[in-house]
Design a protein around this motif. Structure first.
Motif, PDB file in Angstrom:
ATOM      1  N   ALA A  45       0.831  -1.209   0.000  1.00 24.34           N
ATOM      2  CA  ALA A  45       0.000   0.000   0.000  1.00 24.34           C
ATOM      3  C   ALA A  45       0.864   1.258   0.000  1.00 24.34           C
ATOM      4  O   ALA A  45       0.562   2.242  -0.700  1.00 24.34           O
ATOM      5  N   LEU A  46       1.946   1.251   0.804  1.00 30.39           N
ATOM      6  CA  LEU A  46       2.848   2.400   0.828  1.00 30.39           C
ATOM      7  C   LEU A  46       3.492   2.597  -0.541  1.00 30.39           C
ATOM      8  O   LEU A  46       3.604   3.742  -1.031  1.00 30.39           O
ATOM      9  N   ALA A  47       3.917   1.518  -1.164  1.00 27.85           N
ATOM     10  CA  ALA A  47       4.541   1.617  -2.481  1.00 27.85           C
ATOM     11  C   ALA A  47       3.587   2.211  -3.496  1.00 27.85           C
ATOM     12  O   ALA A  47       3.979   3.059  -4.320  1.00 27.85           O
ATOM     13  N   GLU A  48       2.325   1.794  -3.425  1.00 24.38           N
ATOM     14  CA  GLU A  48       1.341   2.317  -4.387  1.00 24.38           C
ATOM     15  C   GLU A  48       1.130   3.807  -4.185  1.00 24.38           C
ATOM     16  O   GLU A  48       1.039   4.577  -5.146  1.00 24.38           O
ATOM     17  N   ARG A  49       1.043   4.251  -2.919  1.00 20.37           N
ATOM     18  CA  ARG A  49       0.877   5.679  -2.638  1.00 20.37           C
ATOM     19  C   ARG A  49       2.073   6.492  -3.127  1.00 20.37           C
ATOM     20  O   ARG A  49       1.921   7.611  -3.635  1.00 20.37           O
ATOM     21  N   ALA A  50       3.273   5.915  -2.941  1.00 21.98           N
ATOM     22  CA  ALA A  50       4.499   6.654  -3.273  1.00 21.98           C
ATOM     23  C   ALA A  50       4.839   6.576  -4.752  1.00 21.98           C
ATOM     24  O   ALA A  50       5.709   7.317  -5.223  1.00 21.98           O
ATOM     25  N   GLY A  51       4.206   5.657  -5.474  1.00 24.72           N
ATOM     26  CA  GLY A  51       4.508   5.500  -6.893  1.00 24.72           C
ATOM     27  C   GLY A  51       5.821   4.788  -7.142  1.00 24.72           C
ATOM     28  O   GLY A  51       6.488   5.036  -8.158  1.00 24.72           O
ATOM     29  N   ILE A  52       6.216   3.930  -6.213  1.00 28.74           N
ATOM     30  CA  ILE A  52       7.438   3.149  -6.379  1.00 28.74           C
ATOM     31  C   ILE A  52       7.080   1.672  -6.241  1.00 28.74           C
ATOM     32  O   ILE A  52       5.924   1.326  -5.961  1.00 28.74           O
ATOM     33  N   SER A  53       8.033   0.790  -6.417  1.00 28.17           N
ATOM     34  CA  SER A  53       7.737  -0.641  -6.349  1.00 28.17           C
ATOM     35  C   SER A  53       7.713  -1.118  -4.901  1.00 28.17           C
ATOM     36  O   SER A  53       8.418  -0.579  -4.041  1.00 28.17           O
ATOM     37  N   ALA A  54       6.893  -2.144  -4.645  1.00 29.45           N
ATOM     38  CA  ALA A  54       6.850  -2.742  -3.309  1.00 29.45           C
ATOM     39  C   ALA A  54       8.201  -3.355  -2.954  1.00 29.45           C
ATOM     40  O   ALA A  54       8.591  -3.395  -1.782  1.00 29.45           O
ATOM     41  N   ILE A  73      13.207   8.910  -0.926  1.00 27.43           N
ATOM     42  CA  ILE A  73      12.867   9.180   0.475  1.00 27.43           C
ATOM     43  C   ILE A  73      11.783  10.243   0.563  1.00 27.43           C
ATOM     44  O   ILE A  73      10.855  10.152   1.376  1.00 27.43           O
ATOM     45  N   MET A  74      11.853  11.273  -0.318  1.00 33.75           N
ATOM     46  CA  MET A  74      10.843  12.333  -0.305  1.00 33.75           C
ATOM     47  C   MET A  74       9.469  11.787  -0.708  1.00 33.75           C
ATOM     48  O   MET A  74       8.452  12.173  -0.126  1.00 33.75           O
ATOM     49  N   LEU A  75       9.454  10.903  -1.699  1.00 39.91           N
ATOM     50  CA  LEU A  75       8.186  10.301  -2.110  1.00 39.91           C
ATOM     51  C   LEU A  75       7.582   9.480  -0.970  1.00 39.91           C
ATOM     52  O   LEU A  75       6.370   9.496  -0.742  1.00 39.91           O
ATOM     53  N   LEU A  76       8.432   8.763  -0.238  1.00 35.04           N
ATOM     54  CA  LEU A  76       7.946   7.966   0.890  1.00 35.04           C
ATOM     55  C   LEU A  76       7.413   8.873   1.993  1.00 35.04           C
ATOM     56  O   LEU A  76       6.368   8.582   2.603  1.00 35.04           O
ATOM     57  N   ALA A  77       8.117   9.965   2.287  1.00 31.33           N
ATOM     58  CA  ALA A  77       7.668  10.894   3.322  1.00 31.33           C
ATOM     59  C   ALA A  77       6.309  11.486   2.968  1.00 31.33           C
ATOM     60  O   ALA A  77       5.431  11.624   3.822  1.00 31.33           O
ATOM     61  N   GLU A  78       6.138  11.834   1.678  1.00 33.18           N
ATOM     62  CA  GLU A  78       4.865  12.392   1.213  1.00 33.18           C
ATOM     63  C   GLU A  78       3.749  11.365   1.348  1.00 33.18           C
ATOM     64  O   GLU A  78       2.638  11.679   1.805  1.00 33.18           O
ATOM     65  N   ALA A  79       4.030  10.136   0.944  1.00 27.05           N
ATOM     66  CA  ALA A  79       3.014   9.086   0.999  1.00 27.05           C
ATOM     67  C   ALA A  79       2.614   8.771   2.441  1.00 27.05           C
ATOM     68  O   ALA A  79       1.472   8.370   2.701  1.00 27.05           O
TER      69      ALA A  79
END
Length: 842
Positions: A45-54, A73-79
């Motif tokens: 779910a986090l990967a989908e929100r961040a637009g990266i792979s699981a 890291i910024m994409l993960l923080a945003e997600a």
């Protein structure tokens, strides 16, 4: 040059992935996991929100990737919707330089794969955690067959227990290591232990770990047994070190504690399948329409988690029922698993092949040969099929022990204390593939067939003695092997062998409800003899025809049974075989009795009795007396029934033949019932029921239950009568003949008329009468009075027109519809207030 720089190319390939582990700072891995858990998000779910792979999220949290880019890291923080302060902490953690090899074991030791949620393993996890907490335990080997989930449970246990180890836990994948000599270097690389030119990897590890409190997981250790001595040395030197090993083979070290991981129980396996099915078909749910099919699937997959993981994605192509139907051959269907699994786990064939390839040549040959056993076999059977039955039993047991230790088979104890070789069906399927490709296949099948032919012949001679129940159980256990032996006789044209085996098995088929199967095998063998123009010895043909007649009588095909008996009797008479003639006369008498030819039946049984008295055949004499008692009862001669029945029962008791005693007591119970001695009848029928249940004679147990229902009805206990009939209906498929089925329905109808549920009772009577006419089996004379009273009462209650109409409706029912009608009627009456009225009226 240091010992590490001298690693050959193979070791370098092993070491490289473990260097990658250290590139993610431990703080980043820990922080991301904490933030994701707080947000209640899965990695996916986090990967989908961040637009990266699981996979990226997983690799960061486990430390199995290079330090991620700042944008990741910024994409993960945003997600994760982090606060400014938490964003800064995450980015700062990502900017920290990677730990240098040798600087700290603690940072490196966070390198455990992400544990998965395990289904049905709570008890295993609790026991493993308890074992790991024991101070004296240093080496815990999780042992089991391919696909049972050893790696997953080891990772879970390590992750749950890591907090107790000051210096953390680390995971070392051993599958790719060429040999045991490579293990110290691989462990050192994972732990980031500094290279040294003065000491060997073994010494470096001991020095680095001597004062550490740490947990190591060595996964897939089975091919590295040469490293066992080094592991023992390491543990002795490092008292605070603990090691979990996953393996298909034990090391046999004094410090080793083995934990056998078994396949999942059925309900847990169903739950796991449903979870995995939901991952590929989001709307999938277990329901009444698919639960049976899913249960069938997981049972065929033997509760192996890997097999379930591989099977569930097939639901994209096949619904559960269709998937279950295609699992007779499992391995071809269980392929193409997830690409992020190790290659050896991407198909069940690869998982099993990994273990098979680790066996020595002799072990491979023995394993694939033993796979000829269907549903396992005794140690004697294993020796026979391996061609070792003339050798030393102890030496063979040692050969077997090697395969047990490598989880390729197991030794289990049967209820009667016999050791039995058991091979999981998926392993057996793999072994049969290898066997069929070898030049050993034909000889293995021959040895298998001949062993079980001899076994069946020996068991047949023991079925009339005091160990009857024991030997019936053994025959039942080996039934799959008998089927394979019969198939061998058909395939090879050795028809005489197959017929001798069939003649040894008829008692099993008749007692345990395999009558139709037995008829089919005999007809198939006789057809094969005709097609191949094979001559069958005269006595063997006579015995075969008699056995076929016995089985056909159980199917109420009495006319054909009489013809076969007459042919068999002629052959025996011409051969001067009085034993064979006496046995055939018995079968002839039984068939004639059910056709209503009581004088012909009596004559046959009396001739049989005379022959057996002349031969001094006590078991045969007891049988003839019991059959004559049966005819005496059906013709209403209660005193003769009792006289003959008591003499028969006494003989059977002296011989220790429990089944014979029960048959004789049935005659005595029926006579007591006929004379109105209902308490005595109840006691005797109950004794018969108990004996048949103990022997596993399911059909005769149902007959005893019907008789108990009849006695309860006559005593005025309508509820108890209906409860017994309900129980009989649950096991209706076990009844030995259509005539017995008709009798059950008529008994139910008699009780229904007494409760005033008359319309349905008449429909059931009409169906039962049509059934009797179809099979040509009239009611016995002793059954007529109750039947006629019931018919008269029903006709008076309904009137002739309604009675005839309802009876005609019943006559048009098939067996399944009739059974459903009877079940519905009994269930409704048991829930009805009418029972109170009926009991009061009586």
């Amino acid at each position: 040059m240091s010992s590490f720089t001298k690693l050959d190319e193979g070791r370098e390939r092993v070491a490289q992935p473990y260097r990658e582990v250290l590139r993610v700072p431990a703080a980043l891995a820990e922080l991301l996991h904490q933030f994701r858990a707080a947000a209640q998000l899965s990695q996916e779910a986090l990967a989908e929100r961040a637009g990266i792979s699981a996979r990226t999220v997983s690799d960061i949290e486990t430390g199995a990737a290079k330090t991620p880019r700042l944008v990741t890291i910024m994409l993960l923080a945003e997600a994760l919707s982090l606060s400014e302060g938490d964003r800064s902490r995450l980015q700062e953690a990502g900017r920290k330089p990677p730990a240098r090899a040798g600087t700290t074991i603690a940072a490196a030791a966070r390198a455990l794969p992400s544990p998965i949620v395990l289904v049905g393993r709570d008890a295993d996890l609790a026991e493993l955690a308890a074992l790991l907490s024991r101070n004296e335990l240093q080496l815990l080997t999780i042992w089991g067959p391919p696909g049972v989930g050893k790696t997953s449970i080891a990772v879970r246990v390590a992750a749950d227990s890591a907090v107790r180890f000051r210096d953390g836990a680390a995971f070392i994948e051993c599958a790719s290591l060429a040999d045991g000599a490579a293990l110290p270097a691989a462990v050192a690389q994972v732990l980031g232990i500094r290279e040294s030119g003065q000491t060997s990897p073994r010494e470096s590890l001991i020095e680095a770990l001597r004062h550490r409190t740490m947990l190591l997981v060595l996964d897939n250790f089975e091919h590295l047994r040469s490293a066992a001595e080094w592991l023992a040395e390491l543990l002795e030197a490092c008292s605070s070190l603990k090691v979990i090993v996953t393996s298909r083979e034990l090391m046999h070290l004094r410090t080793e504690h083995a934990y056998v991981l078994r396949p999942l129980e059925t309900r847990a396996a169903v739950e796991l399948f449903a979870q995995r099915a939901q991952a590929v078909i989001p709307g999938f749910t277990l329901n009444a329409g698919n639960d049976d099919a899913v249960t069938s699937i997981v049972r065929r997959l033997e509760g192996l988690p890997l097999a379930i993981e591989l099977a569930a994605p097939r639901l994209r192509l096949l619904p559960p029922k269709a998937l279950a139907a295609r699992l007779d051959r499992r391995l071809p269907l269980l392929g193409e698993g997830p690409l992020d699994l190790p290659q050896r786990q991407q198909t069940m064939r690869a998982a099993i092949g990994w273990s098979y390839d680790l066996l020595g040549a002799d072990e491979q040959s023995l394993f694939r040969t033993l796979c000829i056993l269907q549903a396992g076999g005794s140690l004697e059977a294993a020796r026979a099929v391996a061609g070792d039955d003339a050798g030393d039993a102890h030496a063979f047991l040692l050969r077997i022990a090697g395969l047990v230790e490598k989880s390729m088979l197991s030794l289990e104890e049967t209820p009667d204390g016999e050791a039995r070789v058991v091979i999981l069906e998926m392993l057996r399927e793999f072994g049969m593939e290898r066997l069929s490709e070898s030049d050993e296949y034909g000889e293995a099948r021959r040895r298998h067939a001949h062993h079980f032919g001899e076994f069946a012949g020996d068991a047949r001679r023991r079925l009339d003695g005091p160990e009857q129940a024991l030997w019936l159980g053994r025959l039942e256990r080996e039934h799959p092997n008998f089927r394979a032996a019969l198939q061998w006789s058909v395939d090879t044209g050795d028809v005489a062998f197959g017929l001798r085996l069939a003649c040894s098995l008829w008692r099993l088929w008749w007692t345990r409800g395999y009558v139709r199967e037995g008829v089919a095998w005999i007809r198939r063998l006789l057809d094969s003899a005709e097609i191949r123009n094979v001559s069958i010895p005269a006595k063997l043909r006579a015995e075969t025809l008699r056995v076929l007649a016995v089985l056909l009588s159980a199917l109420a095909q009495f006319d054909e049974a009489v013809r076969l008996c007459e042919t068999s009797l002629r052959i025996y008479t011409e051969a001067g075989d009085d034993h064979g003639s006496a046995a055939t006369l018995t079968s002839l008498g039984i068939a004639r009795q059910f056709l209503g030819d009581y004088s012909g039946a009596t004559a046959a049984h009396e001739k049989s009795l005379a022959l057996r008295r002349a031969l001094g055949d006590e078991a045969g004499i007891a049988t003839s007396l019991s059959n004559l008692a049966s005819i005496a009862f059906t013709t209403g001669d209660s005193q003769r029934t009792i006289s003959l029945g008591e003499e028969s029962a006494a003989l059977y008791r002296r011989l220790g033949n429990a089944r014979g005693v029960a048959h004789a007591l049935t005659k005595l119970a029926l006579a007591a019932e006929q004379l109105g001695r209902l308490e005595q009848a109840e006691r005797l029928h109950q004794e018969c029921y108990d004996v048949h249940r103990t022997l596993g004679s399911h059909g005769n147990a149902v007959l005893a239950l019907i008789n108990l229902g009849s006695v309860a009805h006559k005593r005025g206990d309508t509820r108890l009568a209906l409860e017994r009939y309900r129980d009989a209906l649950r096991d209706i498929e076990q009844l030995p003949s259509k005539a017995a089925l008709a009798s059950l329905f008529e008994n139910i109808a008699v009780t229904m008329v007494a409760t005033h549920d008359t319309r349905r009772a008449v429909r059931i009577l009409g169906a039962a009468q049509a059934l009797r006419e179809t099979v040509g089996s009239p009611r016995f004379p002793t059954e007529e009075p109750d039947y006629e009273r019931t018919v008269v009462a029903a006709r008076e209650s309904l009137g002739s027109a309604v009675f005839d109409a309802e009876r005609q409706i019943g006559a048009s029912m098939n067996d399944d519809r009739l059974a459903d009608e009877a079940r519905d009627a009994v269930d409704a009456l048991l829930a009805s207030h009418l029972l109170g009225t009926a009991n009061a009226a009586r």
